[in-house]
Enzyme design. Structure first.
Site, PDB file in Angstrom:
ATOM      1  CG  HIS A 102       0.268   6.263  -0.606  1.00 47.41           C
ATOM      2  ND1 HIS A 102      -0.726   7.009  -1.198  1.00 47.41           N
ATOM      3  CD2 HIS A 102      -0.340   5.540   0.375  1.00 47.41           C
ATOM      4  CE1 HIS A 102      -1.887   6.763  -0.596  1.00 47.41           C
ATOM      5  NE2 HIS A 102      -1.684   5.862   0.358  1.00 47.41           N
ATOM      6  CD  GLU A 158      -5.795   5.335   0.209  1.00 55.20           C
ATOM      7  OE1 GLU A 158      -4.823   6.089   0.406  1.00 55.20           O
ATOM      8  OE2 GLU A 158      -5.992   4.312   0.875  1.00 55.20           O
ATOM      9  CG  HIS A 214      -1.851   1.152   1.316  1.00 56.57           C
ATOM     10  ND1 HIS A 214      -3.152   1.093   0.877  1.00 56.57           N
ATOM     11  CD2 HIS A 214      -1.665   2.425   1.769  1.00 56.57           C
ATOM     12  CE1 HIS A 214      -3.730   2.275   1.063  1.00 56.57           C
ATOM     13  NE2 HIS A 214      -2.846   3.107   1.605  1.00 56.57           N
ATOM     14  CD  GLU A 215       1.456   3.611   3.718  1.00 54.39           C
ATOM     15  OE1 GLU A 215       1.639   4.671   3.091  1.00 54.39           O
ATOM     16  OE2 GLU A 215       0.421   3.384   4.378  1.00 54.39           O
TER      17      GLU A 215
HETATM   18 ZN    ZN Z   1      -3.190   5.204   1.702  1.00 51.66          ZN
END
Ligand code: ZN
Length: 492
Positions: free
Chosen positions: A265, A291, A261-262
């Site tokens: 980003h 996101e 997830h990170e």
């Molecule tokens: Zn996030």
């Protein structure tokens, strides 16, 4: 290029340097700072943000922007910069100093009251502070928006151009199909999660996560991963993007998916055009698009069979206890729906129900239709309607999130926009045969290139909804995401 434009570019660069130093102090606070340094850190951060606020709200800045607005820039990056500078300048200068100070003061009191109310599940303790924060937020929105729909003004803080009128239609259609889908998905669960619980040493999790992040394109010469209680990603500027994660020794999947997830980003931050550093066209466009990138790598990539075809063997080398687990079992284990009461524990399919509930309540609060003392009852009623389960107490209900205690309203919808954007961008990218072939072999260079060109490299040239529309060929809808969820959760 005019003198005024050059001055704005110079100032933007200078402020970005200051703000990135603040970001580094913020990162340090989460990762390394000793407990007794917190107070001094708060002083440092307040000084830095005061400095950049004073520089940006100076009278000459308004004059430079006005002067640029009479120049002709066509549809180049300069035009986008001027449009976004105007927006940011209006936002920064519209609020009276007393209001900013009162907000900050109420915020810090509210956070303490919220933490204690959450501990004892006593909404009454938090209610007066929430009432104040809502009132102060309303006043802020009035200064910013000048009379339109107040919730639109709040949405625009996090997602430029988002409007209740559009989201109501989009979220309404989505919700009607999502509720039955969630219940069908929960009934279809077969995998026993306990089978994958074991002993996963932290340093081995770290090594696997690093290999995975590197293989999907994260540049460790321009970034790093550390440990923090609350995982996050912070871009300090060109060549320095920091991710954090946390480890659960009994379940390696938590840190792995957190890192995926990170990393999503982080890939966005590493893909921003460095030549425009500091200027709006060198910045990420919105939370809903940011996101989308994290969800894309976490869910579309990380929970796919092709990903596990490649990575399960490697995971077994690190964690021999996994031997005997098949790719099908692993994929089933990471695509399970459950009716969690807590948003941050929710899986991909139920997550948005949590958001739709909050969106609806926030909208009613700012339309003057829902009083603070009625929030718990409204929350519980809505939760039961969607999830078919009762809320046991406010700790597991309306007191669970930190956002409202910080006076953050209009933020939640960006999570759902992130999911919808992710699916729509992913589906569009997969129409490209190179991307699709790479994906089937768990080689993600073409997918990353696709995102770099159409999303990361664009900065704030377009408003977020326009960026998604141009990149994917259609304005954002619920369809691609529902198709994705059905395929993952129902057809297996
Ligand atoms: Zn996030």
């Amino acid at each position: 290029m005019s003198e005024a434009y050059r001055s704005l570019v110079e100032l933007s660069d200078e402020l970005a340097v200051i703000n990135s130093a603040s970001a580094l102090l913020g990162w340090d606070q989460e990762v390394l700072l000793p407990r007794n340094g917190v107070e001094h850190r708060a002083r440092q951060l307040a000084w830095m943000s005061g400095l950049s606020h004073r520089r940006w709200t100076g009278e000459e800045v308004g004059e430079w922007i006005a002067s640029c607005e009479s120049e002709f820039f066509g549809d180049g990056p300069e035009a986008a910069n001027v449009r976004e500078w105007r927006h940011d300048y209006e936002r920064a200068t519209a609020l009276p100093v007393e209001l900013v100070e009162e907000f900050a003061k109420t915020q810090s009191l509210a956070k303490v009251a919220w933490a204690s109310a959450r501990e004892s599940s006593d909404f009454g303790q938090f209610a007066p502070f929430l009432t104040d924060l809502i009132e102060l937020t309303r006043r802020k929105a009035e200064h910013w928006g000048g009379g339109g729909n107040l919730y639109d003004v709040l949405l625009d803080t996090y997602e430029r151009g988002a409007k209740v009128a559009d989201l109501d239609g989009l979220f309404g259609r989505y919700r009607d199909q999502l509720v039955p889908l969630v219940h069908e998905a929960v009934e279809g669960n077969r995998f026993d999660q306990a089978r994958l619980l074991g002993d996963y040493p932290e340093e081995k999790q770290e090594a696997l996560n690093r290999e995975v992040a590197e293989s999907i394109g994260f540049d460790f010469e321009a970034g790093r991963i550390d440990t923090a209680v609350h995982p996050f990603c912070s871009g300090m500027g060109p060549g320095d993007v920091r991710l954090t994660t946390r480890y659960d020794r009994t379940d390696f999947r938590k840190s792995l998916f957190g890192v995926l997830h990170e990393t999503g980003h982080g890939l966005y931050e590493q893909g921003l055009p460095a030549e425009y550093y500091g200027q709006p066209v060198g910045q990420s466009v919105s939370l809903g698009v940011h996101e989308s990138q994290s969800r894309l790598w976490e869910n579309h990539v990380g929970r796919s069979p092709a990903f596990w075809e490649k990575w399960l063997g490697r995971a077994i080398e690190y964690f021999p206890g996994l031997s005997g687990v098949t790719v099908e079992e692993m994929v089933a284990s990471v695509n399970q729906a459950s009716l969690s009461h807590i948003r941050v524990d929710a899986d991909e399919v139920t997550y948005d129900l949590h958001i739709l509930l909050r969106y609806d309540l926030e909208k009613r609060i700012f339309a003057g239709e829902l009083a603070v003392e009625d929030i718990p009852a409204a929350w519980n009623e809505e939760f039961e309607r969607m999830f078919g389960e009762r809320v046991k107490n406010d700790t597991e209900g309306c007191l669970q999130d930190i956002h409202w205690s910080m006076g953050i309203f209009g933020y939640f919808p960006t999570y759902t926009l992130g999911n919808l954007n992710a699916s729509q961008l992913f589906a569009a990218a997969m129409n490209d045969s190179q991307v699709a072939n790479g994906f089937d072999r768990a080689e993600y260079g073409p997918l990353l290139d696709w995102m770099r060109k159409r999303v990361h490299g664009q900065g704030r040239r377009l408003l977020p909804a326009d960026l998604v529309e141009r990149a994917s060929g259609a304005s954002v809808s619920e369809n691609a995401h529902l198709t994705h969820l059905r395929k993952r959760y129902l057809e297996r």
